[in-house]
Write an enzyme that holds these catalytic residues in place. Structure first.
Site, PDB file in Angstrom:
ATOM      1  N   GLN A   1       5.485   5.361  -9.471  1.00  0.00           N
ATOM      2  CA  GLN A   1       4.793   6.699 -10.197  1.00  0.00           C
ATOM      3  C   GLN A   1       3.564   6.620 -10.328  1.00  0.00           C
ATOM      4  OE1 GLN A   1       3.839   6.574 -13.700  1.00  0.00           O
ATOM      5  NE2 GLN A   1       3.185   4.496 -12.682  1.00  0.00           N
TER       6      GLN A   1
ATOM      7  N   CYS B   1       1.295  12.842 -11.964  1.00  0.00           N
ATOM      8  CA  CYS B   1       2.527  12.381 -11.716  1.00  0.00           C
ATOM      9  C   CYS B   1       3.369  13.417 -10.691  1.00  0.00           C
ATOM     10  CB  CYS B   1       3.222  12.089 -12.924  1.00  0.00           C
ATOM     11  SG  CYS B   1       3.825  13.387 -14.194  1.00  0.00           S
TER      12      CYS B   1
ATOM     13  N   HIS C   1       7.096  13.567 -17.617  1.00  0.00           N
ATOM     14  CA  HIS C   1       6.691  12.764 -16.737  1.00  0.00           C
ATOM     15  C   HIS C   1       7.741  12.577 -15.523  1.00  0.00           C
ATOM     16  CE1 HIS C   1       4.275   9.340 -15.043  1.00  0.00           C
ATOM     17  NE2 HIS C   1       5.292   8.616 -15.244  1.00  0.00           N
TER      18      HIS C   1
END
Length: 180
Positions: A149, A88, A137
């Site tokens: 993402q 990520c 994240h």
């Protein structure tokens, strides 16, 4: 004239630049600053320059992000290092690097601590960096209640909801503006 959300730390931590503008004999100073934790890569030709409009920067960020849809999640990978796939934090750094020429940490925890101007959720705009679970994240707001993402349960680059009531909305820790 200082841009809103520009702090002394942002000015000293990033490559701030002042330009003198002359209008009818009067000189005004316009200041542009990179977000905290960011510097420019002089070796890349990004889709949008530092002086591009806000809309052009947003379009560039979303264009680069969407070009990677379906790319697999592989922890620690970044295609800028010749590897296939992303995690990520490497994905968001890759996107801003190719869209705007930005270089910043590829650690999601450090992105939470050091990168971008913090803005309230109510000021969320497409192109903003989204940080979840205090850096566990990250993603990029794409508009219409969605982020783009890598990972996040999909195992690849794709869109997920950040609308009120969604899983990711409940885990949102911070919104960071990455350009003006």
């Amino acid at each position: 004239m200082l841009l809103k959300r520009t702090s002394i730390r942002a000015i000293t931590a990033s490559a701030a630049c002042a330009a003198a503008l002359t209008f009818g004999g009067c000189t005004a100073f316009a200041q542009t600053a990179l977000p905290p934790g960011v510097h420019l890569d002089p070796s890349i030709h990004p889709l949008a320059s530092e002086s591009a409009s806000y809309q052009a920067k947003t379009q560039a960020v979303l264009e680069v992000a969407e070009s990677k849809i379906g790319t697999p999640y592989i922890w620690g990978h970044n295609e800028d290092r010749g590897q296939y796939g992303f995690d990520c934090s490497n994905f968001v750094e890759y996107v801003y690097h190719h869209a705007l020429g930005y270089v910043f940490t590829t650690s999601s925890r450090l992105q939470y601590a050091e990168v971008g101007w913090r803005v309230p959720y109510s000021d969320l705009k497409p192109g903003d960096l989204l940080i979840f679970d205090n850096g566990g994240h990250v993603g990029i707001y794409a508009g219409n209640g969605e982020m783009i993402q890598c990972g996040g349960g999909l195992g690849r680059v794709g869109f997920l909801s950040v609308r009120p009531g969604s899983y990711w909305y409940r885990h949102l820790s911070a919104v960071r503006q990455m350009y003006t």
